[in-house]
Enzyme design. Structure first.
Site, mmCIF file in Angstrom:
data_model
loop_
_atom_site.group_PDB
_atom_site.id
_atom_site.type_symbol
_atom_site.label_atom_id
_atom_site.label_comp_id
_atom_site.label_asym_id
_atom_site.label_seq_id
_atom_site.Cartn_x
_atom_site.Cartn_y
_atom_site.Cartn_z
ATOM 1 N N HIS A 260 9.156 6.302 9.648
ATOM 2 C CA HIS A 260 7.880 5.515 9.174
ATOM 3 C C HIS A 260 8.298 4.196 8.335
ATOM 4 O O HIS A 260 7.689 3.316 8.722
ATOM 5 C CB HIS A 260 6.941 6.625 8.496
ATOM 6 C CG HIS A 260 5.876 5.917 8.144
ATOM 7 N ND1 HIS A 260 4.464 6.298 8.791
ATOM 8 C CD2 HIS A 260 5.515 5.047 7.009
ATOM 9 C CE1 HIS A 260 3.722 5.756 8.289
ATOM 10 N NE2 HIS A 260 4.059 4.878 7.149
ATOM 11 N N GLU A 261 9.021 4.539 7.246
ATOM 12 C CA GLU A 261 9.234 3.145 6.462
ATOM 13 C C GLU A 261 10.092 2.251 7.122
ATOM 14 O O GLU A 261 9.871 1.124 6.859
ATOM 15 C CB GLU A 261 9.737 3.741 5.219
ATOM 16 C CG GLU A 261 8.883 4.582 4.327
ATOM 17 C CD GLU A 261 7.397 4.316 4.250
ATOM 18 O OE1 GLU A 261 7.283 2.935 4.066
ATOM 19 O OE2 GLU A 261 6.589 4.914 4.000
ATOM 20 N N HIS A 264 8.063 0.140 9.105
ATOM 21 C CA HIS A 264 7.375 -0.934 8.537
ATOM 22 C C HIS A 264 8.444 -2.018 8.163
ATOM 23 O O HIS A 264 8.235 -3.475 8.058
ATOM 24 C CB HIS A 264 6.935 -0.437 7.134
ATOM 25 C CG HIS A 264 5.546 0.432 7.146
ATOM 26 N ND1 HIS A 264 4.554 -0.323 7.697
ATOM 27 C CD2 HIS A 264 5.229 1.550 6.644
ATOM 28 C CE1 HIS A 264 3.619 0.750 7.409
ATOM 29 N NE2 HIS A 264 4.080 1.812 6.903
ATOM 30 N N GLU A 290 0.857 -0.611 9.971
ATOM 31 C CA GLU A 290 0.767 0.831 10.335
ATOM 32 C C GLU A 290 1.240 1.298 11.582
ATOM 33 O O GLU A 290 1.662 2.279 11.900
ATOM 34 C CB GLU A 290 -0.581 1.445 9.768
ATOM 35 C CG GLU A 290 -0.472 3.141 9.472
ATOM 36 C CD GLU A 290 0.462 3.746 8.387
ATOM 37 O OE1 GLU A 290 1.018 2.774 7.528
ATOM 38 O OE2 GLU A 290 0.583 4.699 8.396
HETATM 39 CO CO CO Z 1 2.690 3.384 6.301
#
Ligand code: CO
Length: 496
Positions: A260-261, A264, A290
């Protein structure tokens, strides 16, 4: 006065923000606990300097002058002028006294919220939450009400977002998700292997770093550390940081946080260097951000093809891992659907229901249909209706999220937009690449990153969020690609 002078001022503003980012990262990752008070003061002081810079008379004049001959500028320059105009207008409308009052109430509220959550005591939280709601209403009064007060708050987190836009989008999504959820709940319960073993942290770290590198994260321009809540932050060109956390019993927790990170972080690393320290070289919105994290985490990470490629690497790190567990089993473990109380632990099917519930509550709160004291009652009855669960206590209900204590009303919908955008972008990629599954299985992930670079990252703030998605995919944002994705994926996993 020239465009160059304007950019110099904008750079100063951005450099103050870069220092704030650096100090915030340090605050969450490195700082000893006793540094908290002084750090908070330094950060508040820097906010004051940033506010001064963006609202200065000079900045105002530079913007107005450039606006008079906007057609002499190219698209990149126009983006910078128009985006700084937006920031300038918002910042000048808010009195400095108000900003300081809000900041103070926020830091007080976060402490009270943490205690109230720990003690499961909503009454302890209610007075300060009422104050924060009042402050948000005050903010709306300065910024000006769109069609509804809540619209003004929504627009603050995702430009152009309104209740009129979200209501039909979320209504369709909600009914589609509840339909899938009911099918899953009726499906036969699956046999899931119990991973009852220890996963040493250094081994987890090594595995997660390999996955992050495989995704394309450049560790010469970034690093990974540990924090209580995983996050990503960009400090400057060539310096993007991500964090994760470890659970020795559960290797999935770290892996999916890292994916997830990293998603980003890849967005930040992919922003065009030549527009650094200006809006043109900055991410457009929380929702689009996101979408980048969720695409890697879910569309890619929670698939059997992903596990076919990574399981051998995983087993190298954990030689005692049962040999008979295959990619299909790993995929089942990673995609279990079950209604539960806590948003951040929710699966892909129920996650957006958690968000829509918060959206409905915020909307009622700011449109004068709901009082703070009635929040637990309303929350629990909606939860019972949508999830079929009785909320046992407010810690597992209305007290769980930090957002409201930070005065962040109108933030939650960006999470769901991210999920919708991700599905839509991935759909488009599939139609361009043909067999994406085969690419994931073969570890051929670079074309995926290149596609996101070209269609999303390099664009910075050139287009509004919904225009950006439309330009990348050929259609306006909708809930359909996401619902199709959920239906297809989970009908296979749960045989319906
Ligand atoms: Co996020």
């Amino acid at each position: 006065m020239s465009y160059e002078q304007f950019i110099e001022e904008v750079n100063t503003y951005s450099r103050i923000q870069a220092i704030q980012s650096q100090l915030s990262w340090d605050q969450s990752v490195m700082m000893p606990p006793n540094g908290a008070k002084a750090r908070a003061e330094t950060l508040a002081w820097l906010s004051g300097r940033a506010h001064e810079t963006i609202t200065s008379k000079k900045m105002g004049e530079l913007i107005s002058n450039l606006e008079e001959s906007l057609d002499d500028l190219n698209d990149d320059q126009k983006t910078n002028v128009l985006e700084i105009r937006r920031t300038y207008d918002k910042a000048t409308k808010l009195p400095v006294e108000f900003i300081e009052r809000l900041a103070k109430t926020r830091s007080k509220a976060m402490g009270i919220w943490a205690k109230a959550r720990e003690n499961n005591d909503f009454n302890m939280y209610a007075p300060i939450l009422t104050e924060l709601v009042e402050l948000a209403r005050e903010k709306v009064s300065y910024l000006g009400t769109e069609k509804t007060p809540y619209d003004t708050l929504l627009d603050d987190y995702e430009v152009g977002l309104t209740v009129d836009y979200l209501d039909p989008l979320f209504a369709k999504l909600k009914s589609g998700l509840i339909e899938v959820l009911n099918k899953i709940l009726l499906a036969e319960k699956q046999e899931i292997v119990d991973l009852d073993m220890n996963f040493p942290i250094p081994k987890q770290e090594s595995f997660c770093l390999k996955v992050s590198e495989q995704m394309g994260f450049d560790f010469d321009s970034g690093r990974m550390d540990i924090s209580a809540h995983p996050f990503s932050i960009s400090i400057s060109t060539g310096d993007t940081r991500i964090t994760t956390r470890y659970d020795e019993k559960d290797p999935f927790s770290c892996l999916y946080a890292v994916m997830h990170e990293t998603g980003h972080g890849l967005y930040e690393q992919g922003l065009p260097d030549k527009f650094a320290l200006t809006p043109r070289g900055t991410a457009i919105s929380l929702g689009v951000h996101e979408s980048q994290s969720r695409l890697w985490e879910n569309q890619i990470g929670r698939t059997e093809e992903f596990w076919k490629f990574t399981l051998p690497i995983f087993k190298e790190e954990f030689p005692d891992f049962p040999k008979e567990i295959d990619a299909a089993q790993m995929n089942l473990i990673a995609n279990q659907v079950e209604p539960s109380f806590i948003r951040v632990e929710a699966d892909e099917v129920t996650y957006n229901l958690h968000i829509i519930l918060r959206y409905e509550i915020e909307k009622q709160l700011f449109n004068g249909e709901l009082e703070v004291n009635d929040l637990p009652k309303v929350w629990n009855s909606m939860f019972k209706e949508w999830f079929g669960l009785n909320v046992e206590n407010d810690t597992k209900g209305v007290l769980q999220d930090i957002h409201w204590s930070m005065g962040a009303f109108g933030y939650f919908p960006t999470y769901t937009l991210g999920n919708l955008y991700a599905a839509q972008l991935f759909d488009k990629m599939k139609s361009e690449f043909g067999n994406v599954n085969q690419m994931i299985e073969g570890g051929n992930w670079l074309p995926i990153l290149d596609w996101l670079r070209k269609n999303i990252h390099e664009k910075g703030r050139l287009h509004s969020p919904s225009d950006l998605i439309e330009k990348a995919t050929g259609s306006q944002p909708s809930s359909e690609p996401f619902l199709n994705y959920i239906n297809e994926k989970y009908s296979k996993i749960y045989n319906f």
